[in-house]
Design a protein around this motif. Structure first.
Motif, mmCIF file in Angstrom:
data_model
loop_
_atom_site.group_PDB
_atom_site.id
_atom_site.type_symbol
_atom_site.label_atom_id
_atom_site.label_comp_id
_atom_site.label_asym_id
_atom_site.label_seq_id
_atom_site.Cartn_x
_atom_site.Cartn_y
_atom_site.Cartn_z
ATOM 1 N N TYR A 248 0.827 -1.217 0.000
ATOM 2 C CA TYR A 248 0.000 0.000 0.000
ATOM 3 C C TYR A 248 0.856 1.259 0.000
ATOM 4 N N TRP A 249 1.899 1.287 0.813
ATOM 5 C CA TRP A 249 2.714 2.491 0.950
ATOM 6 C C TRP A 249 3.680 2.689 -0.211
ATOM 7 N N GLY A 250 3.779 1.695 -1.105
ATOM 8 C CA GLY A 250 4.578 1.875 -2.311
ATOM 9 C C GLY A 250 4.026 2.952 -3.222
ATOM 10 N N LEU A 251 2.745 3.295 -3.001
ATOM 11 C CA LEU A 251 2.106 4.325 -3.808
ATOM 12 C C LEU A 251 2.474 5.730 -3.346
ATOM 13 N N PHE A 252 3.014 5.846 -2.134
ATOM 14 C CA PHE A 252 3.239 7.175 -1.547
ATOM 15 C C PHE A 252 4.672 7.354 -1.032
ATOM 16 N N ASP A 253 5.633 6.692 -1.671
ATOM 17 C CA ASP A 253 7.015 6.786 -1.178
ATOM 18 C C ASP A 253 7.957 7.497 -2.150
ATOM 19 N N ASP A 254 7.402 8.043 -3.238
ATOM 20 C CA ASP A 254 8.200 8.769 -4.239
ATOM 21 C C ASP A 254 9.306 7.905 -4.839
ATOM 22 N N LYS A 255 9.033 6.611 -4.965
ATOM 23 C CA LYS A 255 9.985 5.698 -5.598
ATOM 24 C C LYS A 255 9.279 4.956 -6.733
ATOM 25 N N ASN A 256 9.818 5.084 -7.943
ATOM 26 C CA ASN A 256 9.198 4.419 -9.094
ATOM 27 C C ASN A 256 9.300 2.900 -9.025
ATOM 28 N N GLY A 257 10.264 2.394 -8.271
ATOM 29 C CA GLY A 257 10.486 0.958 -8.231
ATOM 30 C C GLY A 257 9.539 0.196 -7.330
ATOM 31 N N THR A 258 8.785 0.893 -6.469
ATOM 32 C CA THR A 258 7.841 0.226 -5.573
ATOM 33 C C THR A 258 6.425 0.416 -6.109
ATOM 34 N N ILE A 259 5.547 -0.544 -5.821
ATOM 35 C CA ILE A 259 4.217 -0.535 -6.427
ATOM 36 C C ILE A 259 3.151 -0.972 -5.433
ATOM 37 N N VAL A 260 1.895 -0.725 -5.820
ATOM 38 C CA VAL A 260 0.759 -1.406 -5.204
ATOM 39 C C VAL A 260 0.315 -2.499 -6.169
ATOM 40 N N HIS A 261 -0.356 -3.529 -5.642
ATOM 41 C CA HIS A 261 -0.775 -4.654 -6.494
ATOM 42 C C HIS A 261 -1.986 -5.308 -5.860
ATOM 43 N N THR A 262 -3.035 -5.521 -6.639
ATOM 44 C CA THR A 262 -4.221 -6.204 -6.113
ATOM 45 C C THR A 262 -4.158 -7.691 -6.443
ATOM 46 N N GLN A 263 -4.951 -8.460 -5.705
ATOM 47 C CA GLN A 263 -5.013 -9.904 -5.936
ATOM 48 C C GLN A 263 -5.727 -10.201 -7.254
ATOM 49 N N ALA A 381 -6.205 -6.788 -17.619
ATOM 50 C CA ALA A 381 -5.807 -7.734 -16.570
ATOM 51 C C ALA A 381 -6.784 -7.690 -15.406
ATOM 52 N N GLY A 382 -6.934 -8.827 -14.730
ATOM 53 C CA GLY A 382 -7.822 -8.885 -13.577
ATOM 54 C C GLY A 382 -7.245 -8.177 -12.368
ATOM 55 N N TYR A 383 -5.928 -8.091 -12.298
ATOM 56 C CA TYR A 383 -5.270 -7.396 -11.198
ATOM 57 C C TYR A 383 -4.933 -5.961 -11.622
ATOM 58 N N ILE A 384 -4.527 -5.148 -10.653
ATOM 59 C CA ILE A 384 -4.118 -3.769 -10.917
ATOM 60 C C ILE A 384 -2.787 -3.534 -10.223
ATOM 61 N N SER A 385 -1.865 -2.877 -10.917
ATOM 62 C CA SER A 385 -0.621 -2.463 -10.279
ATOM 63 C C SER A 385 -0.185 -1.148 -10.898
ATOM 64 N N PHE A 386 0.277 -0.228 -10.047
ATOM 65 C CA PHE A 386 0.878 1.001 -10.537
ATOM 66 C C PHE A 386 1.814 1.540 -9.479
ATOM 67 N N SER A 387 2.506 2.641 -9.788
ATOM 68 C CA SER A 387 3.691 2.992 -9.019
ATOM 69 C C SER A 387 3.530 4.117 -8.010
ATOM 70 N N GLU A 388 2.881 5.216 -8.396
ATOM 71 C CA GLU A 388 2.921 6.389 -7.518
ATOM 72 C C GLU A 388 1.704 7.273 -7.735
ATOM 73 N N LEU A 389 1.290 7.920 -6.649
ATOM 74 C CA LEU A 389 0.173 8.856 -6.681
ATOM 75 C C LEU A 389 0.580 10.091 -5.887
ATOM 76 N N THR A 390 0.544 11.259 -6.551
ATOM 77 C CA THR A 390 1.015 12.502 -5.937
ATOM 78 C C THR A 390 -0.067 13.565 -6.041
ATOM 79 N N PHE A 391 -0.154 14.435 -4.997
ATOM 80 C CA PHE A 391 -1.229 15.416 -4.897
ATOM 81 C C PHE A 391 -0.674 16.832 -4.746
ATOM 82 N N TRP A 392 -1.397 17.802 -5.317
ATOM 83 C CA TRP A 392 -1.139 19.214 -5.093
ATOM 84 C C TRP A 392 -2.462 19.923 -4.814
ATOM 85 N N GLY A 393 -2.392 21.028 -4.078
ATOM 86 C CA GLY A 393 -3.624 21.758 -3.827
ATOM 87 C C GLY A 393 -3.399 22.922 -2.876
ATOM 88 N N ASN A 394 -4.494 23.565 -2.482
ATOM 89 C CA ASN A 394 -4.484 24.655 -1.519
ATOM 90 C C ASN A 394 -4.922 24.084 -0.174
#
Length: 397
Positions: A248-263, A381-394
């Protein structure tokens, strides 16, 4: 011995024969070939299209057009006898162009020239300049253009340096019909941005500025959210994003090499929820696809999200996670600039992959809790995997 001598003789024969074919023209016929006839000139954007009737001469190998290009240098274009059309491109000005047409035979002998002329239509560079826009964006400026002819171009983007002078900070290479790009990281003070369009013939547009009276824009305020204060939230209809090699935290660590992955064993949509740690009006998010060990093997495939939506809420509505109780912020769809099938990528596709899919929000409500809701992946694919999610705002103080 007899056979040995025969082999030597054949080898010498082949060597001499090949040597004769390697030198000189492919045809020893003399005289000039016949000229092309019934020439028709059709002006096109930035050039001319010329059609003609080929001479009835079996020794004619190709037709060439000789002309002065937009830089004043003599140039030529050739086309084989299997075509009766030739295009001359790369002109910036709408001015008459003189062209000499030759048919050329197998002995590389030119026919007598057929001299024609025509005036190109407005160049693709000038067409794009006419609809180019520079407008205010979060943290900077947005550059937007239309390239109806899908001409390969480079968009040079300029912003002020620490001394206040405009300098080239980014170049976007594209041939897509409609494109945009934003420069970020600038304070909310009057700032001058600019752009120049260049084509592959080294034709340049005029310098383009924002349409304001003083050519200045005031970037909208935003700040990048601090991922270290995020908290994990798991609601009853959330997926497990820690499956396989994912975390889960691979999505918020600013590292392209780590990921989230669903079953991949529960019905869509697959949902992930996060507490942003602050109340914020989101301005934009960036989604990075998963890369493999070599970089691009998983680009636009391998469970990377394709269609998804994002939701938010200031207060946590309840443990069941019913999306009807959340505010839908927007629908999102990951894009591949070229539109090519899986496994095929252009340089523009690669650049977009590493930059990520970015989505902006207009008049976003105040939220603290955020949900990422995936409906489809690039390869189904039945599963989902991606690398990073970043936010900006006020951030709401």
């Amino acid at each position: 011995m007899k056979y040995f001598k025969l082999i030597i003789a054949l080898t010498l024969f082949v060597f001499v024969a090949c040597s004769e074919f390697e030198h000189g023209p492919t045809d020893s016929s003399s005289g000039n070939p016949a000229k092309v006839e019934n020439v028709v000139i059709t002006p096109i954007n930035g050039g001319l299209e010329i059609t003609y009737d080929l001479p009835k001469d079996k020794n004619v190998l190709y037709v060439k057009a000789v002309y002065m290009n937009s830089k004043g240098v003599e140039s030529e274009v050739k086309t084989s006898v299997f075509n009766n059309k030739i295009q001359i491109l790369g002109f910036k000005d709408v001015a008459e162009v003189s062209v000499k047409l030759y048919s050329v035979n197998r002995a590389e002998t030119n026919s007598e020239a057929v001299v024609v002329s025509g005036t190109p239509l407005i160049s693709p560079v000038d067409m794009i300049q006419q609809n180019f826009e520079i407008t205010t964006d979060f943290g900077g400026a947005k550059f937007k253009w239309n390239n109806a002819l899908k001409t390969p171009i480079a968009i040079q983007l300029f912003a002020p340096n620490e001394k206040g002078k405009l300098e080239l900070v980014n170049t976007q290479y594209t041939e897509q019909i409609a494109s945009s790009f934003s420069l970020r990281g600038y304070p909310s003070v009057p700032t001058k941005f600019a752009a120049v369009i260049r084509d592959r013939y080294d034709n340049f547009s005029d310098t383009i500025y924002a349409g304001t009276a003083d050519k200045m824009l005031v970037p909208l305020h935003e700040e990048r959210l601090d991922k270290t204060i995020f908290k994990k939230v798991v609601l009853q209809n959330d997926d497990n994003w820690d499956a396989w090699e994912g975390d889960y935290w691979g999505l918020f660590d600013d590292k392209n090499g780590t990921i989230v992955h669903t079953q991949g064993n529960i019905p869509r949509p697959s949902i992930l929820t996060v507490d942003l740690g602050v109340v914020v009006n989101l301005s934009r998010i960036n989604v990075l696809q998963r890369a493999d060990g070599l970089g691009l093997g998983f680009a636009y495939t391998h469970g990377n999200p394709k269609k998804y939506a994002v939701y938010g809420s200031k207060e946590l509505p309840g443990p069941d996670g019913n999306l009807a109780n959340w505010i839908k912020l927007r629908d999102c769809e990951s894009i591949k600039p070229s539109g090519l099938p899986i496994g095929q990528k252009t340089d523009e596709d690669v650049a977009h992959f590493w930059a990520g899919d970015e989505y902006t929000f207009e008049n976003a409500p105040e939220i603290r809790y955020f949900r990422f809701v995936v409906y489809d992946t690039w390869d189904g694919a039945g599963y989902i995997s991606f690398s990073e999610l970043t936010f900006w705002g006020n951030i709401v103080k």
